[in-house]
Design an enzyme around this catalytic site. Structure first.
Site, PDB file in Angstrom:
ATOM      1  N   TYR A   1       0.821  -1.211   0.000  1.00  0.00           N
ATOM      2  CA  TYR A   1       0.000   0.000   0.000  1.00  0.00           C
ATOM      3  C   TYR A   1       0.857   1.265   0.000  1.00  0.00           C
ATOM      4  O   TYR A   1       0.375   2.342   0.330  1.00  0.00           O
ATOM      5  CB  TYR A   1      -0.910   0.038   1.227  1.00  0.00           C
ATOM      6  CG  TYR A   1      -2.113  -0.878   1.183  1.00  0.00           C
ATOM      7  CD1 TYR A   1      -1.972  -2.246   1.001  1.00  0.00           C
ATOM      8  CD2 TYR A   1      -3.403  -0.385   1.358  1.00  0.00           C
ATOM      9  CE1 TYR A   1      -3.067  -3.092   0.998  1.00  0.00           C
ATOM     10  CE2 TYR A   1      -4.507  -1.219   1.355  1.00  0.00           C
ATOM     11  CZ  TYR A   1      -4.328  -2.579   1.173  1.00  0.00           C
ATOM     12  OH  TYR A   1      -5.420  -3.411   1.170  1.00  0.00           O
TER      13      TYR A   1
ATOM     14  N   ASP B   1      -4.555  -7.523   5.219  1.00  0.00           N
ATOM     15  CA  ASP B   1      -5.879  -7.132   4.726  1.00  0.00           C
ATOM     16  C   ASP B   1      -6.700  -8.371   4.401  1.00  0.00           C
ATOM     17  O   ASP B   1      -7.842  -8.521   4.837  1.00  0.00           O
ATOM     18  CB  ASP B   1      -5.704  -6.254   3.471  1.00  0.00           C
ATOM     19  CG  ASP B   1      -7.027  -5.915   2.828  1.00  0.00           C
ATOM     20  OD1 ASP B   1      -7.965  -5.572   3.572  1.00  0.00           O
ATOM     21  OD2 ASP B   1      -7.125  -5.993   1.589  1.00  0.00           O
TER      22      ASP B   1
HETATM   23  C1  IPM Z   1      -9.707  -2.719   5.088  1.00  0.00           C
HETATM   24  C2  IPM Z   1     -10.301  -2.406   3.761  1.00  0.00           C
HETATM   25  C3  IPM Z   1      -9.465  -1.372   3.038  1.00  0.00           C
HETATM   26  C4  IPM Z   1      -8.063  -1.869   2.879  1.00  0.00           C
HETATM   27  C5  IPM Z   1     -10.096  -0.989   1.713  1.00  0.00           C
HETATM   28  C6  IPM Z   1     -11.389  -0.245   1.914  1.00  0.00           C
HETATM   29  C7  IPM Z   1      -9.178  -0.249   0.826  1.00  0.00           C
HETATM   30  O1  IPM Z   1     -10.409  -3.555   3.002  1.00  0.00           O
HETATM   31  O2  IPM Z   1      -9.672  -1.844   5.940  1.00  0.00           O
HETATM   32  O3  IPM Z   1      -9.285  -3.851   5.289  1.00  0.00           O
HETATM   33  O4  IPM Z   1      -7.767  -2.652   1.995  1.00  0.00           O
HETATM   34  O5  IPM Z   1      -7.215  -1.474   3.665  1.00  0.00           O
HETATM   35 MG    MG Z   2      -9.869  -5.288   4.017  1.00  0.00          MG
END
Ligand code: IPM
Ligand code: MG
Length: 356
Positions: free
Chosen positions: A138, A246
C-alpha cells in the site's frame, strides 16, 4: 477515568448508521461512569464532501484532527467515485499522515455465535491480526505509462523498509507477550517474493531472541489460509504485511461469524499523533439506509478505542454487554442469523450497560 476528545468521521454508506450506534453506547457509559467524559466533534467528510468540494476532506483536515485523542471512523466508499480516490483521499491519508503503523484486528468467536467452522466454539478462534499499515503493497509506489496502447504498463511496487518491519514486529511481539498463549506467527510469501519478504523473515529471526518468552512460528500466506480454517486453535497473534494482513483479516472475520462484527485499531503506538478506530466492514451500499447494519463491529471498535484511551473499566463493561447480547442470541442482526435492526441490537447492548 478522564476526559477525551474524539473526532467522529461517519463517512459513507452504513458508516453513519453504525457510528451513531457506537456513540449512543459511549454516551450511556458516560452517564454511568462518573469522571469519564468524551467530547465528540463530528466531521462530515467523505464522498458527499468530494462531490461538493472535489476533495474527501479539507486541505487542512489532518491538522484539524491532530489535536484529538482518537478518531472514530465509520466507512468510506461510493459507487460513483473510484475506490482508490475515496481510499487515498481520507482513510489512507489519515493512516499515513498520523503514522498509524499498527493495524490491529482481533477476531474471536463471541459467545453464542456459530461461525462457519463446524463444531468450533468460543475460544477456538481467538486471534489478533497485526497488519503493517503504512508501507508494503500500500506504499503507493509505482506508475502507469503508455495509457491505452497495446504496450501499456502498470506497476505497483511493494516497499519494505527495515525500520518499518522492525517496528511492526516489535509491536506484535509485545502484544503476543500480553496474551495467554504468547504465540506469534509471522506470515510472508518469501518463497516467491525473494527480496522484501525474505527480509521480513530475516528480521523476524533476528528479533525473536529478544522475546524469549514468546513462542514463534512462520507461515507462507497461502498455507496460512488453510491453517486458519483447519486448525484455528493453533494460532494466536499473527503479523503480516499490509496486503496479506488485509486479506487474512477478512478471512478471520468471516471465520468468527461475520465481517459485521470485526473491529480495527489503526494505532500510532508512540502516541505522537491520534490513532483511528473503525469497523472492518466497508460502506455496504446494498443495505445502506435500511437500518439493518450490524452495529457490533462499531461497538467492538469503541471497546478498542476505550482501551487505547486507558479506560479499561468502561471498555470491559462494553465488551461484556456485547457478549451478553450475542450469548443471549435473541436480538441478533441479519448477518448473524437474526432479524433485529441496528437500533434493536444497539438498544439491547445499551440496556445491559445500564443494568450491568
Ligand atoms: C480494510 C479495507 C481497506 C483496505 C479498503 C477499503 C481499501 O479492506 O480496511 O481492510 O484494503 O485497507
Ligand atoms: Mg480489508
Amino acid at each position: 477515568m478522564g476526559e477525551h476528545r474524539i473526532a467522529a468521521i461517519p463517512g459513507d454508506g452504513i458508516g453513519p448508521e453504525v457510528l451513531d450506534a457506537g456513540l449512543k453506547a459511549l454516551a450511556v457509559l458516560e452517564e454511568r461512569e462518573p469522571g469519564f467524559k468524551l467530547h465528540v466533534e463530528t466531521f462530515p467528510w467523505g464522498s458527499d464532501h468530494y462531490r461538493r468540494h472535489g476533495r474527501m476532506m479539507p486541505d487542512d483536515g489532518i491538522e484539524r484532527l491532530r489535536a484529538f485523542d482518537a478518531i472514530y471512523f465509520g466507512a468510506v466508499g461510493d459507487p460513483g467515485i473510484p475506490d482508490h480516490v475515496t481510499l487515498w483521499g481520507l482513510r489512507l491519508a489519515i493512516c499515513q499522515g498520523f503514522d498509524q503503523y499498527a493495524n490491529v484486528r482481533p477476531a474471536r468467536l463471541l459467545p453464542g455465535i456459530a461461525g462457519p467452522l463446524r463444531d468450533r466454539v468460543s475460544g477456538d478462534v481467538d486471534w489478533v491480526v497485526v497488519r503493517e499499515n503504512t508501507e508494503g503493497e500500500y506504499a503507493g509506489a509505482g506508475g502507469r505509462v503508455h495509457g491505452g496502447l497495446p504496450g501499456e504498463v502498470g506497476v505497483d511496487v511493494a516497499v519494505f523498509t527495515r525500520a518499518g518491519v522492525e517496528r511492526i514486529m516489535a509491536f506484535a511481539f509485545e502484544l503476543a507477550r500480553t496474551r495467554p498463549r504468547k504465540l506469534l506467527t509471522v506470515v510472508t510469501k518469501s518463497n516467491a517474493q525473494r527480496h522484501g519478504m525474505v527480509m521480513w523473515d530475516q528480521i523476524f529471526e533476528e528479533m525473536k531472541g529478544d522475546y524469549a518468552d514468546v513462542a514463534t512460528d512462520k507461515m507462507l500466506v497461502d498455507a496460512m489460509t488453510t491453517r486458519m480454517v483447519l486448525k484455528p486453535e493453533t494460532l494466536d497473534v499473527i503479523v503480516a504485511t499490509n496486503l496479506h494482513g488485509d486479506i487474512l483479516s477478512d478471512l478471520a472475520a468471516a471465520l468468527s461469524g461475520s465481517l459485521g462484527i470485526a473491529p480495527t485499531a489503526n494505532l500510532n503506538p508512540g502516541r505522537d499523533a491520534p490513532s483511528m478506530f473503525e469497523p472492518i466492514h466497508g460502506a455496504a451500499f446494498d443495505i445502506t439506509g435500511k437500518g439493518v447494519a450490524n452495529p457490533i463491529g462499531a461497538l467492538w471498535t469503541a471497546v478498542m478505542m476505550l482501551e487505547h484511551l486507558g479506560e479499561a473499566g468502561p471498555a470491559a463493561r462494553l465488551m461484556a454487554a456485547i457478549e451478553a447480547v450475542t450469548g443471549a442470541g435473541d436480538v441478533l442482526p441479519a448477518d448473524l442469523g437474526g432479524s433485529a435492526t441496528t437500533a434493536e441490537v444497539t438498544d439491547a447492548v445499551c440496556s445491559r450497560l445500564v443494568g450491568g
